[in-house]
Design a protein around this motif. Sequence first.
Motif, mmCIF file in Angstrom:
data_model
loop_
_atom_site.group_PDB
_atom_site.id
_atom_site.type_symbol
_atom_site.label_atom_id
_atom_site.label_comp_id
_atom_site.label_asym_id
_atom_site.label_seq_id
_atom_site.Cartn_x
_atom_site.Cartn_y
_atom_site.Cartn_z
ATOM 1 N N ILE A 340 95.311 44.565 -34.555
ATOM 2 C CA ILE A 340 95.972 43.399 -34.320
ATOM 3 C C ILE A 340 96.983 43.850 -33.223
ATOM 4 N N HIS A 341 97.327 44.867 -33.115
ATOM 5 C CA HIS A 341 98.104 45.717 -32.140
ATOM 6 C C HIS A 341 97.466 45.201 -30.711
ATOM 7 N N GLU A 342 96.199 45.521 -30.520
ATOM 8 C CA GLU A 342 95.590 45.121 -29.183
ATOM 9 C C GLU A 342 95.424 43.752 -28.696
ATOM 10 N N VAL A 343 95.392 42.870 -29.923
ATOM 11 C CA VAL A 343 95.427 41.297 -29.688
ATOM 12 C C VAL A 343 96.566 40.897 -29.264
ATOM 13 N N LEU A 344 97.552 41.368 -30.056
ATOM 14 C CA LEU A 344 99.036 40.837 -29.802
ATOM 15 C C LEU A 344 99.556 41.473 -28.450
ATOM 16 N N GLU A 345 98.961 42.456 -27.958
ATOM 17 C CA GLU A 345 99.477 43.239 -26.565
ATOM 18 C C GLU A 345 99.075 42.389 -25.518
ATOM 19 N N SER A 346 97.642 41.824 -25.688
ATOM 20 C CA SER A 346 96.929 41.006 -24.700
ATOM 21 C C SER A 346 97.692 39.788 -24.721
ATOM 22 N N ILE A 347 98.021 39.038 -25.998
ATOM 23 C CA ILE A 347 98.702 37.708 -25.686
ATOM 24 C C ILE A 347 100.026 37.902 -25.116
ATOM 25 N N ASP A 352 103.784 36.398 -21.375
ATOM 26 C CA ASP A 352 105.035 36.730 -21.257
ATOM 27 C C ASP A 352 105.926 36.720 -22.189
ATOM 28 N N VAL A 353 105.551 37.360 -23.503
ATOM 29 C CA VAL A 353 106.654 37.267 -24.510
ATOM 30 C C VAL A 353 106.871 38.907 -24.989
ATOM 31 N N GLU A 354 107.849 38.777 -25.769
ATOM 32 C CA GLU A 354 108.092 40.274 -26.557
ATOM 33 C C GLU A 354 107.328 40.130 -28.088
ATOM 34 N N VAL A 355 106.633 41.189 -28.459
ATOM 35 C CA VAL A 355 106.155 41.021 -29.898
ATOM 36 C C VAL A 355 106.773 42.165 -30.591
ATOM 37 N N VAL A 356 107.176 41.485 -32.117
ATOM 38 C CA VAL A 356 107.826 42.527 -32.727
ATOM 39 C C VAL A 356 107.106 42.696 -34.048
ATOM 40 N N PHE A 357 106.595 43.893 -34.463
ATOM 41 C CA PHE A 357 105.987 43.977 -35.715
ATOM 42 C C PHE A 357 107.116 44.322 -36.883
ATOM 43 N N LYS A 358 106.864 43.660 -37.880
ATOM 44 C CA LYS A 358 107.824 43.627 -39.193
ATOM 45 C C LYS A 358 106.732 44.081 -40.079
ATOM 46 N N ASP A 375 98.256 26.141 -26.282
ATOM 47 C CA ASP A 375 99.472 26.412 -26.579
ATOM 48 C C ASP A 375 99.529 27.448 -27.725
ATOM 49 N N ILE A 376 100.617 28.423 -27.487
ATOM 50 C CA ILE A 376 100.715 29.497 -28.030
ATOM 51 C C ILE A 376 100.985 29.448 -29.688
ATOM 52 N N HIS A 377 101.638 28.038 -29.958
ATOM 53 C CA HIS A 377 101.881 27.845 -31.473
ATOM 54 C C HIS A 377 100.433 27.736 -32.120
ATOM 55 N N LYS A 378 99.508 26.886 -31.383
ATOM 56 C CA LYS A 378 98.302 26.531 -32.000
ATOM 57 C C LYS A 378 97.249 27.981 -32.033
ATOM 58 N N LEU A 379 97.704 28.764 -30.996
ATOM 59 C CA LEU A 379 96.791 30.109 -30.917
ATOM 60 C C LEU A 379 97.214 30.859 -32.015
ATOM 61 N N LYS A 392 106.256 33.984 -36.797
ATOM 62 C CA LYS A 392 107.534 33.556 -36.281
ATOM 63 C C LYS A 392 107.859 33.667 -34.903
ATOM 64 N N ILE A 393 108.080 32.478 -34.357
ATOM 65 C CA ILE A 393 108.571 32.658 -32.818
ATOM 66 C C ILE A 393 110.021 32.371 -32.963
ATOM 67 N N GLU A 394 110.863 33.167 -32.260
ATOM 68 C CA GLU A 394 112.298 33.148 -31.900
ATOM 69 C C GLU A 394 112.534 33.432 -30.584
ATOM 70 N N GLY A 395 113.050 32.258 -29.865
ATOM 71 C CA GLY A 395 112.983 32.238 -28.438
ATOM 72 C C GLY A 395 111.733 32.722 -27.779
ATOM 73 N N ARG A 396 111.759 33.846 -26.806
ATOM 74 C CA ARG A 396 110.615 34.776 -26.430
ATOM 75 C C ARG A 396 109.925 35.646 -27.037
ATOM 76 N N ARG A 397 110.377 35.791 -28.423
ATOM 77 C CA ARG A 397 109.929 36.815 -29.287
ATOM 78 C C ARG A 397 108.953 36.154 -30.466
ATOM 79 N N VAL A 398 108.082 37.054 -30.488
ATOM 80 C CA VAL A 398 107.081 36.699 -31.598
ATOM 81 C C VAL A 398 107.076 37.684 -32.609
#
Length: 402
Positions: A340-347, A352-358, A375-379, A392-398
């Motif tokens: 999932i790290h590889e998947v989210l890094e590609s996205i 052009d978003v920041e991904v934060v793993f919780k 659309d990123i929400h549908k994706l 959860k999307i907060e601004g430009r952070r996923v």
Amino acid sequence: MRNQHRVKEIIERYHQGKCTAEELEILKELLSNHTKQALLEDVYDELDEVTVDDALKAGKDQLLRRIVNDPRIAKQIGSKPNPHKIIPFRAWSWAAAAAVVLLLLVPSIYYMFGPDRSVTPDESAQLHLAITPGGDKAHILLEDGTIVNLDQIQGDTVIYREGFSIVKSKDGEVYYQYDKQDKPIQQTVYNTIVTPKGGQYRIALPDGTQVSLNAESSLKYPVYFEDDERIVELVGEGYFDVAKSHRDGKSIPFVVHAGNQRLQVLGTEFNINSYDKYVKTTLIEGKVSLESLTDGHQPVILKPNQQSIFNDHAFEVHDVDPLYAMAWTKGNFAFQRASIHEVLESIARWYDVEVVFKGDFEDTYFTGTLSRFEDIHKLLRTIELTETIHFKIEGRRVLVLE
């Protein structure tokens, strides 16, 4: 000066070629507003105090030159002949000083003078935070430091240089053409094409080789290839359709350096992904030879439908379906039991978003094909159907949640 941490961050981002479109637009607006230049003199003297990066201090003049000549900020390079001469630094020292001070003042000036009052705060926030898919965006860095923004140049444009020209055709194709009356440049001259986050681009190299660059990637290549080898340097990900080239009846090898890997080929199609510590090379057609630049191991030969994973010390070769590696060139993400790290890094690179793993997602994988223009929400909802992960999307952070 307020917010010195942010000032340092913006300088470093510009120095690294990572300034956002919004930061560049703000800088462009400020540069065109002469009424605000009274603020500049006192602040410019503090540049060395604010800029704590020694490399930036040492290369301050070069940084100023880049800012003033940046066509995203200054005048765009057009289709008329360009003498490609850089104005001596002293001739535009004030303009350069103003450029850097304005760069330093971007956060404070922006909030001091405020956004366009014709746009409500809510609308402004929505425009800034809107997440959209990437597109065809790239620039070419020329040998003298000039930057040519390919996505800002209209079709049917010719950029003239000494002995050659860069052409963007009516249909958007970018290629090189040469003046037969001029002799080839004696010294090796390099150009570098760079894609930002949220960008991709296709270019024809001087030998006719077609290269597609994925987001946040770069390719350095000579304007004139040598007679015995054609060598380019890749950072990030690129798909190559290599043109065959001969001289005196002999094939001229095409070589790609990616990290510490050297790939040699005579004519073929392949994809190289070198975003992380591993270099993944997937062969679509033909045959390539892979070797390490740091040791004397025997070269590894790849055949079609094989993928090599190189970790600076050894090559691991596997049989694969090459459609997964080349899906991005067809407008898709495609993953086969990818972390999932590889998947989210590609996205993240494409949107052009920041991904934060919780949480701990080391054992979370995803298999599937997704449109890069969804659309990123549908994706993200499609990925959530696995019921192993939530977003959860907060601004430009996923935010990635368990």
